[in-house]
Design an enzyme around this catalytic site. Structure first.
Site, PDB file in Angstrom:
ATOM      1  N   GLU A 258       0.814  -1.220   0.000  1.00 19.96           N
ATOM      2  CA  GLU A 258       0.000   0.000   0.000  1.00 19.96           C
ATOM      3  C   GLU A 258       0.846   1.269   0.000  1.00 19.96           C
ATOM      4  O   GLU A 258       0.823   2.055   0.959  1.00 19.96           O
ATOM      5  CB  GLU A 258      -0.959   0.001   1.192  1.00 19.96           C
ATOM      6  CG  GLU A 258      -2.058  -1.011   1.069  1.00 19.96           C
ATOM      7  CD  GLU A 258      -3.180  -0.821   2.075  1.00 19.96           C
ATOM      8  OE1 GLU A 258      -2.965  -0.176   3.111  1.00 19.96           O
ATOM      9  OE2 GLU A 258      -4.287  -1.327   1.816  1.00 19.96           O
TER      10      GLU A 258
ATOM     11  N   GLU B 111      -6.992  -7.478  -0.844  1.00 22.25           N
ATOM     12  CA  GLU B 111      -7.327  -7.380   0.576  1.00 22.25           C
ATOM     13  C   GLU B 111      -8.722  -6.790   0.720  1.00 22.25           C
ATOM     14  O   GLU B 111      -9.066  -5.819   0.045  1.00 22.25           O
ATOM     15  CB  GLU B 111      -6.370  -6.448   1.318  1.00 22.25           C
ATOM     16  CG  GLU B 111      -4.997  -7.005   1.556  1.00 22.25           C
ATOM     17  CD  GLU B 111      -4.173  -6.023   2.382  1.00 22.25           C
ATOM     18  OE1 GLU B 111      -4.741  -5.341   3.261  1.00 22.25           O
ATOM     19  OE2 GLU B 111      -2.973  -5.915   2.116  1.00 22.25           O
TER      20      GLU B 111
HETATM   21  C1  GLA Z   1      -4.378  -2.606   4.653  1.00 23.45           C
HETATM   22  C2  GLA Z   1      -2.994  -3.182   4.874  1.00 23.45           C
HETATM   23  C3  GLA Z   1      -3.028  -4.414   5.722  1.00 23.45           C
HETATM   24  C4  GLA Z   1      -3.925  -4.225   6.921  1.00 23.45           C
HETATM   25  C5  GLA Z   1      -5.293  -3.831   6.456  1.00 23.45           C
HETATM   26  C6  GLA Z   1      -6.272  -3.663   7.587  1.00 23.45           C
HETATM   27  O1  GLA Z   1      -5.026  -3.270   3.631  1.00 23.45           O
HETATM   28  O2  GLA Z   1      -2.373  -3.495   3.655  1.00 23.45           O
HETATM   29  O3  GLA Z   1      -1.710  -4.700   6.141  1.00 23.45           O
HETATM   30  O4  GLA Z   1      -3.400  -3.249   7.752  1.00 23.45           O
HETATM   31  O5  GLA Z   1      -5.210  -2.613   5.763  1.00 23.45           O
HETATM   32  O6  GLA Z   1      -7.527  -3.265   7.137  1.00 23.45           O
END
Ligand code: GLA
Length: 662
Positions: free
Chosen positions: A150, A305
């Protein structure tokens, strides 16, 4: 080829085995196999466990994890583990920690704490990426590389001295000379004329508004600086494992990164999406993000995710009601994802995310969550045929990051209420409610194939953008406060919409933003009354321009509010609900929803390949009128359905495959 070499749809989540003793791993893989998990993301935040001391690697535990997963038929989206520098690196080089706009260097102790421009940080990531690639190049579980995590989350920009040096280099590439920079930034305003490159700094916290042209370049630079981190790792991975697809997980509709540029550097687009179950607009916001992901490379993407239930980072983290995890997952598939993945596999016992939901919760397998995980895995297997299929959209919404960055400059605009995400949603929402497929597109893209193109806002508009739009033969809609500035945020002289004036046949004399709570009535030629909020404009029209709607009452009484020249419509205001205008445009363009008219409220309809997804987000059953002549099979139940109306239960879905007529 699919997104990976795996057949069918992907199903799984982030897996953090380093947080658990090894005996738990064996239970993990057994339960993963039971749930039908075929892909897990591993090692995202593992740098300090993989390289606990400089240059000394401990891969043994990860070898065992990958071997165990492979033995159970589970492939790996392997992270390069570079998202969070380890303590030894930060202590030896405190300068790699990011600095905020006020000059505070952020401390170690969370994650994603790095300066994107730090040569020390970049070199260390490339070393680790190489070590990972060389270690696992032949590993049969390796299906995809996941670089960092991210980008722009927590740290989207860094204002340190190293970033300043990198910014200057970037500016020299863009503006060539200091004269070029002074001209582009309009430094004659407020006495900012630079006489030496060393005087040029990031737009740090200043006594008042910073130079918006400087801020625009800063936002461009910050996106590019992070992209350079990604590209440095990618180069190593491509050198060592040229056949393994490379991705990094995006964050849906995110202002910080120009995802058009980023997606071009990726093999596969992947996304992290966390619609808030407490938000009544969650489904439509998620759908917009998914359509963006599909549009970035115009190919299937992967939901990498999502939350099985509650997240842990909102002030109040509302769980998903029974059935909602499944419905939201099917929604991503309907919009082009080739799988459903979660954060995370097993719920953590410790750390800031110990209350974040997981596929396998603290309560273990005797839980609703686990039962829903198992059932979803089975649904995903039933939909294997969906993998790789595409979506045909006749409508495109234009999205340009330069324009977005320019529009949302603080403290220097006629109104700070124009937010691009909301402007996109204002058009996307009624299209979505009508079951009309929508792509996102950058303004310079070849728009052939679309019948209707809507630019909710194009504040920054270049001659090239205008030429591309003028060459588009379909219906075009341009929203207010467009064509205002050039690529350097300098106002187009002669009045907005600048280079779009001839095409649209209008000239804006005055912007008249409305205070919060104030509305302005607008009446169409056929007498339909609309309510405008937030924004109105004093428009002059050319002779060839037709007035589609006029203001009624107030200082603009009787003046044009919505106009059309040829096939190009301009809105000088922001209708609360543009649906009446939209319906006229759709009729003109011959566009109907995938189920035709009459999609019940709360139902989402998407066609993907031959499949028709009907998703009922509502609390009661809904009946969707479908043509009688085609029979269907519902892939989720295997149930044959005759042609004609289909009833979908609350928070339920059907995925219809047309049956060949005998
Ligand atoms: C993001 C991050 C993950 C986790 C999620 C929680 O997607 O990439 O590592 O922290 O948020 O919602």
């Amino acid at each position: 080829m699919g997104l990976t070499r795996l057949p069918g749809l992907l199903f799984g989540g982030d897996y953090n085995p380093e947080q658990w003793p090894e005996e738990v791993w064996r239970e993990d893989v057994r339960l993963m196999a039971e749930a039908g998990v075929n892909l897990v993301t591993v090692a995202v935040f593992s740098w300090s466990r993989l390289e606990p001391r400089p240059g000394s690697y401990e891969f043994g535990w990860l070898d065992r994890v990958l071997d165990l997963l492979h033995a159970h038929g589970i492939a790996v989206d392997l992270a390069t583990a570079t998202a969070t520098p380890p303590p030894w690196l930060v202590r030896a080089h405190p300068e790699i920690q990011p600095v905020d706009a006020a000059g505070t260097r952020l401390e170690f102790g969370s994650r994603q704490g790095y300066c994107p421009s730090s040569p020390v940080f970049r070199a260390a990531t490339v070393r680790l990426a190489r070590a990972m690639a060389e270690r696992y190049r032949e590993h049969p579980a390796l299906a995809m590389w996941h670089i960092s995590n991210e980008y722009a989350d927590h740290t989207a920009e860094c204002f340190c001295a190293e970033s300043a040096r990198d910014f200057r280099r970037w500016l020299q590439g863009r503006h060539r000379s200091l004269d070029g920079l002074n001209a582009a930034w309009g430094t004659s305003c407020w006495g900012q004329h630079y006489t030496d490159w060393t005087q040029v700094e990031p737009p740090r916290k200043a006594p008042g508004p910073v130079n918006p042209a400087q801020l625009l370049d800063w936002r461009r630079f910050s996106s590019d600086a992070l992209l350079a981190c990604f590209e440095a790792e990618r180069a190593v991975l491509k050198e060592v494992t040229p056949d393994i697809p490379v991705t990094t997980n995006f964050m849906s509709v995110l202002r910080d990164l120009d995802y058009w540029t980023w997606a071009a550097a990726e093999d596969v687009v992947t996304d992290d999406a966390y619609p808030d179950p407490a938000d009544p607009r969650a489904a439509v916001k998620a759908a917009l993000g998914y359509d963006l992901m599909r549009s970035l490379k115009r190919q299937p993407w992967l939901l990498l995710e999502s939350a099985p239930s509650a997240v842990s980072w909102r002030p109040v983290n509302v769980p998903k009601d029974p059935g909602v995890m499944r419905l939201h997952s099917l929604q991503a598939l309907a919009h082009g994802s080739d799988g459903v993945m979660f954060f995370q596999w097993r719920q953590a016992r410790y750390g800031p995310e110990k209350f974040h939901s997981a596929m396998l919760p603290h309560g273990g397998t005797a839980t609703r969550q686990w039962r829903e995980t198992l059932a979803l895995g089975a649904d995903v297997r039933r939909l294997a045929g969906v993998a790789g299929t595409g979506t045909r959209a006749e409508v495109a919404l234009l999205l340009d990051w330069d324009s977005w960055w320019g529009l949302e400059a603080p403290e220097s605009m006629p109104s700070d209420r124009l937010r691009l995400h909301e402007l996109l949603l204002s058009w996307y929402t009624p299209l979505h409610a009508r079951g009309i497929a929508v792509d996102l597109a950058p303004p310079g893209r070849d728009l052939a194939g679309y019948r209707l193109v809507i630019a909710p806002n194009l504040y920054l508009c270049t001659a090239e953008h205008a030429a591309a739009l003028a060459g588009f033969p379909g219906r075009l809609v341009v929203g207010p406060f467009s064509g205002v500035v050039d690529a350097a945020d300098r106002v187009h002289e002669g009045g907005a919409p600048g280079p779009l004036r001839d095409l649209l046949g209008v000239r804006v004399e005055e912007w008249r933003p409305l205070p919060d709570g104030v509305t302005q009535e607008v009446v169409t030629a056929d007498g339909t009354a609309l309510t405008a909020r937030t924004w109105t404009e004093w428009l002059d029209t050319s002779e060839a321009t037709e007035v589609l709607a006029r203001y009624r009452g107030g200082p603009l009484d009787g003046r044009p509010a919505v106009t059309r020249r040829g096939t190009a419509t301009y809105l000088g205001c922001l209708p609360e609900d543009p649906a009446p205008l939209l319906d006229g445009l759709l009729t003109d363009a011959g566009i109907t929803g995938v189920t035709g008219p009459g999609l019940p409220a709360g139902v989402e309809a998407c066609r993907r390949g031959p499949y028709l997804f009907l998703l009922n987000h509502g609390a009661g059953p809904a009946t969707v009128p479908l043509p009688v002549e085609t029979g269907f099979t519902d892939l989720l139940t295997g149930r044959p359905l005759p042609g004609g109306p289909v009833t979908v239960g609350p928070r339920d879905a059907v995925v219809l495959e047309p049956r060949p007529t005998p």
